[in-house]
Enzyme design. Sequence first.
Site, mmCIF file in Angstrom:
data_model
loop_
_atom_site.group_PDB
_atom_site.id
_atom_site.type_symbol
_atom_site.label_atom_id
_atom_site.label_comp_id
_atom_site.label_asym_id
_atom_site.label_seq_id
_atom_site.Cartn_x
_atom_site.Cartn_y
_atom_site.Cartn_z
ATOM 1 N N ASP A 287 58.556 0.487 25.828
ATOM 2 C CA ASP A 287 59.341 0.030 26.975
ATOM 3 C C ASP A 287 59.018 -1.393 27.385
ATOM 4 O OD1 ASP A 287 61.080 2.172 27.514
ATOM 5 O OD2 ASP A 287 59.430 3.323 28.366
ATOM 6 N N ASP B 25 65.966 6.853 25.819
ATOM 7 C CA ASP B 25 65.645 5.713 26.682
ATOM 8 C C ASP B 25 65.435 4.429 25.878
ATOM 9 O OD1 ASP B 25 64.634 8.329 27.336
ATOM 10 O OD2 ASP B 25 63.716 7.531 29.144
#
Length: 398
Positions: free
Chosen positions: A117, A175
Amino acid sequence: MKRKLYVAVWGMSLLTACSAPKTGAPEWFENAVKTSDHQLLYMAEQLKDVPDTACFPRSTKADGSYRLENAKDWTSGFYPGSMWLAYELSGDEALAKEARRYTDRLEDIQYYTGNHDIGFMMYCSYGNALRLKPEPKDKEILINSSESLCARFSPEIGLIRSWDFGDWSYPVIIDNMMNLEMLFWASEQTGNSKYRDIAIAHADKTLKNHFRENMTSYHVVSYSVPSGKVESKGTFQGYADSSAWARGQAWGVYGYTMCYRFTKNSVYLEAAHKIARFIMENRPSGNDYIPYWDYDAPDIPNAPRDASAAAVTASALLELYAYTEDQSLSDAYIEYAENILKQLSSPDYLAKENENKGFILMHSVGSFPHDSEVDVPLNYADYYYLEAMKRYKDLKKF
């Protein structure tokens, strides 16, 4: 002719100026911008004496106190990113000052390879800084961050590895689509096709294996090493392996819309349309646009809502409309996104000034199965809400 609005406005390579909302913005919009500005600065004041080691506000705890995280948390870039976006909406220089202060606290993350991320962490912070008030180091930091993300790509598997915990051999979560934007940007900035090639490889294999026939997404797909074959499909934050986790659907429609922006691959555009169709056809009711945390939650209509999923969806639809030839469908995307934003800007979801610990939105869900961050504010809900508001402002030309 296809609309080019967000190619120009939201391509991160373009440096844009910031201006306050013009006369003519609807009252709900102006109130939301004013409230957001106030809340973010209120939060900065509350946290002014917090040490840099754990200073990033992520959510709230059960006792009502802040949940603060260090720079390596996957959400660390959203608070500075929110302040950059709020600055772009209001022109308040105090926001830009705080945004830069929190952004610079992330500088060392450019070399961090322990988190897929890093796109969220660095592109939401430094990416917006580069657009709005660039400093000489910003571009290099983002390119280094892209290198760090590439370190998690396996040519044998053909995907960027998401997590380093759990019993999966090589887990990839939906994600992760969101982190590809930084790689596309890096390829455009450097002329090095490596970043783009990795992003496309990841998007292609995710599209092949993450989605069901109705274009709902599995949350986690794990691959065997080194064969790269699928070994399991399931969930971690959704209700069940076979369910449609709300934020996962939002990540999907946003991710493939963004991939189309950079590649003009019609396969990505068609995927985005199909995911959007599922979301729009499965809202709670005709006048209710905030999804339950999972579309298959067993206790609907008493299940918690997820404002973060709604905010991500609104932002995605406001870009997707620009690539939609069908006028009626294009109008439907705008109307749906507008209705989300109006509902999020109502007292049901928009916090009152000096409340909600300075977060903008109420009623999001992090991970319901783990009883973690259920019906609380989340910094990424705020970020994508403000991004959607900025896209809406550009569309309506306030």
